[in-house]
Scaffold this active site. Sequence first.
Site, PDB file in Angstrom:
ATOM      1  N   HIS A 122      78.975  19.184  45.003  1.00 55.46           N
ATOM      2  CA  HIS A 122      79.159  19.363  43.557  1.00 55.46           C
ATOM      3  C   HIS A 122      80.645  19.614  43.303  1.00 55.46           C
ATOM      4  O   HIS A 122      81.351  20.140  44.173  1.00 55.46           O
ATOM      5  CB  HIS A 122      78.335  20.583  43.138  1.00 55.46           C
ATOM      6  CG  HIS A 122      78.300  20.871  41.674  1.00 55.46           C
ATOM      7  ND1 HIS A 122      79.325  21.530  41.032  1.00 55.46           N
ATOM      8  CD2 HIS A 122      77.365  20.616  40.736  1.00 55.46           C
ATOM      9  CE1 HIS A 122      79.014  21.672  39.751  1.00 55.46           C
ATOM     10  NE2 HIS A 122      77.830  21.121  39.540  1.00 55.46           N
ATOM     11  N   ASP A 199      77.199  26.212  50.023  1.00 58.11           N
ATOM     12  CA  ASP A 199      76.884  26.238  48.597  1.00 58.11           C
ATOM     13  C   ASP A 199      75.358  26.313  48.488  1.00 58.11           C
ATOM     14  O   ASP A 199      74.656  25.330  48.739  1.00 58.11           O
ATOM     15  CB  ASP A 199      77.439  24.969  47.938  1.00 58.11           C
ATOM     16  CG  ASP A 199      77.061  24.866  46.469  1.00 58.11           C
ATOM     17  OD1 ASP A 199      76.192  25.632  46.004  1.00 58.11           O
ATOM     18  OD2 ASP A 199      77.627  23.990  45.784  1.00 58.11           O
ATOM     19  N   GLN A 202      71.505  25.325  44.895  1.00 64.27           N
ATOM     20  CA  GLN A 202      70.201  24.671  44.747  1.00 64.27           C
ATOM     21  C   GLN A 202      69.213  25.196  45.784  1.00 64.27           C
ATOM     22  O   GLN A 202      68.058  25.460  45.462  1.00 64.27           O
ATOM     23  CB  GLN A 202      70.347  23.144  44.890  1.00 64.27           C
ATOM     24  CG  GLN A 202      71.225  22.496  43.829  1.00 64.27           C
ATOM     25  CD  GLN A 202      70.572  22.443  42.453  1.00 64.27           C
ATOM     26  OE1 GLN A 202      69.353  22.544  42.303  1.00 64.27           O
ATOM     27  NE2 GLN A 202      71.387  22.289  41.421  1.00 64.27           N
ATOM     28  N   LYS A 225      70.253  29.390  37.685  1.00 68.94           N
ATOM     29  CA  LYS A 225      69.294  28.454  38.300  1.00 68.94           C
ATOM     30  C   LYS A 225      68.144  29.208  38.960  1.00 68.94           C
ATOM     31  O   LYS A 225      67.113  28.635  39.280  1.00 68.94           O
ATOM     32  CB  LYS A 225      69.996  27.589  39.342  1.00 68.94           C
ATOM     33  CG  LYS A 225      71.055  26.663  38.755  1.00 68.94           C
ATOM     34  CD  LYS A 225      71.622  25.742  39.824  1.00 68.94           C
ATOM     35  CE  LYS A 225      73.024  25.305  39.522  1.00 68.94           C
ATOM     36  NZ  LYS A 225      73.139  24.249  38.529  1.00 68.94           N
ATOM     37  N   CYS A 364      78.167  16.078  38.068  1.00 68.13           N
ATOM     38  CA  CYS A 364      79.298  16.775  38.709  1.00 68.13           C
ATOM     39  C   CYS A 364      79.383  16.425  40.198  1.00 68.13           C
ATOM     40  O   CYS A 364      79.603  17.323  41.031  1.00 68.13           O
ATOM     41  CB  CYS A 364      79.190  18.295  38.543  1.00 68.13           C
ATOM     42  SG  CYS A 364      79.331  18.809  36.842  1.00 68.13           S
TER      43      CYS A 364
HETATM   44  N1  PMP Z   1      76.854  23.609  43.415  1.00 67.73           N
HETATM   45  C1  PMP Z   1      75.724  22.949  43.159  1.00 67.73           C
HETATM   46  C2  PMP Z   1      75.028  22.229  44.270  1.00 67.73           C
HETATM   47  C3  PMP Z   1      75.202  22.961  41.864  1.00 67.73           C
HETATM   48  O1  PMP Z   1      74.064  22.300  41.602  1.00 67.73           O
HETATM   49  C4  PMP Z   1      75.872  23.671  40.842  1.00 67.73           C
HETATM   50  C5  PMP Z   1      75.353  23.695  39.415  1.00 67.73           C
HETATM   51  N2  PMP Z   1      74.980  22.447  38.909  1.00 67.73           N
HETATM   52  C6  PMP Z   1      77.043  24.345  41.168  1.00 67.73           C
HETATM   53  C7  PMP Z   1      77.505  24.299  42.464  1.00 67.73           C
HETATM   54  C8  PMP Z   1      77.819  25.132  40.149  1.00 67.73           C
HETATM   55  O2  PMP Z   1      77.094  26.197  39.682  1.00 67.73           O
HETATM   56  P1  PMP Z   1      77.622  27.034  38.406  1.00 67.73           P
HETATM   57  O3  PMP Z   1      77.959  26.024  37.355  1.00 67.73           O
HETATM   58  O4  PMP Z   1      76.471  27.872  38.031  1.00 67.73           O
HETATM   59  O5  PMP Z   1      78.793  27.806  38.858  1.00 67.73           O
END
Ligand code: PMP
Length: 406
Positions: A122, A199, A202, A225, A364
């Site tokens: 991401h 990370d 998910q 999430k 993203c």
């Molecule tokens: N890493 C992953 C795999 C994600 O899915 C997301 C959120 N879509 C993020 C990082 C970023 O999370 P946040 O916007 O809550 O900081």
Amino acid sequence: MYDVNEVRKDFPILSREVNGKPLVYLDNGASAQKPQVVIDAVTRGYAEEYANVHRGLHYLSNLATDKYEGVRGTIARFLGATSEDEIVYTTGTTMGINLVAYGWAMPRMEAGDEIVLSVMEHHANIVPWHFLRERQGVVIKWVDVDSTGALDPQKVIDAIGPKTKLVAVTQVSNVLGTVVDVKAICAGARAKGVPVLVDGSQASVHMPVNVEEIGCDFYAITGHKLYGPSASGAIWIKSDRMKEMRPFLGGGDMIREVHKDEITYNDPPMKFEAGTPGIVQQIGLGVALEYMMDLGMENISAHEAMLRDYTVSKLGGLNWISTQGTTADKAAIFSFTMEGAAHAHDISTILDKKGVAVRAGHHCAGPLMDHLGVSATCRASFGLYNTTEEVDALVDALELAHDLFG
Ligand code: PMP
């Protein structure tokens, strides 16, 4: 296993309609809905128990501080951490990874040093490393996924060279659902003396996590999430690594003393938590994690595996849908494109008319989109409260979109 229809009653928003149709919420990968217990905790936090934390000598401040600080232990338990001192509060994964980039990586990486990333990261786990590339000449080494969207841990380990200072990988792809064997990656990286940031945005939603078993150095999660409030979250940092870190944000709470010519810092983890935090958000996150643990992470995982298998069989019957990410070891997250001219945004608009909420776009994940050779996909991502009937509603809505655009 739990009774999903009973669980759904805990989430008030799930009984509403959208565009005159019952809501079918399949955008959990972006943000999950909140159970009543979390909504109540947030309401109570503001209505009855609100004050700033840490500096009060009055009743409400002490109450808020106890509740807020109590969440550290809950997060430690949720992640299988041995000490709550290894939990740094954040506003989410983005902040957690930036903390590692600025606090740990930036002072110890110089031009030519490398960081290894997978192609399915991401942007939150890419852009902070691009900052290091732009500002201090750090080299990003990319590891591809195979045609099924699987990431071979050995390929990641093989990419680690003498100049590699960090490996940063997601445990579950937010686009493909691919589950990454981060334990194998950590074992290989440890043998080469290189720390690993995972990370967990998910993965922590869909499966039990134990950071000690994984053997990583940093593990970032994001509260919204995890059925908790937005702008809540944490990063688990192994204590040895935390000792190596310099503070990232400066301000109140993270210091012990400030004078004209010198400052001394608070002890970790507070050394990394500057300014007034998301007090009520973090209290809500604690309640959300308790809610998940009460349901049982194994049960959530089993329920979602059932939804995943059902969705695989249903989408498999639509020969005009291409699913990106077909590896068997995946979470219930589906990215797809439709044969013909239909753009992902057009498909999601039709689905929305039927009350089905999915996400469309690049999610993203620019490098992954390049790798897949697409500019956008539709993504249906499932949570603990979704049902097979909702999968059927998705398929019906897709058939309508296909009739219109196909
Ligand atoms: N890493 C992953 C795999 C994600 O899915 C997301 C959120 N879509 C993020 C990082 C970023 O999370 P946040 O916007 O809550 O900081």
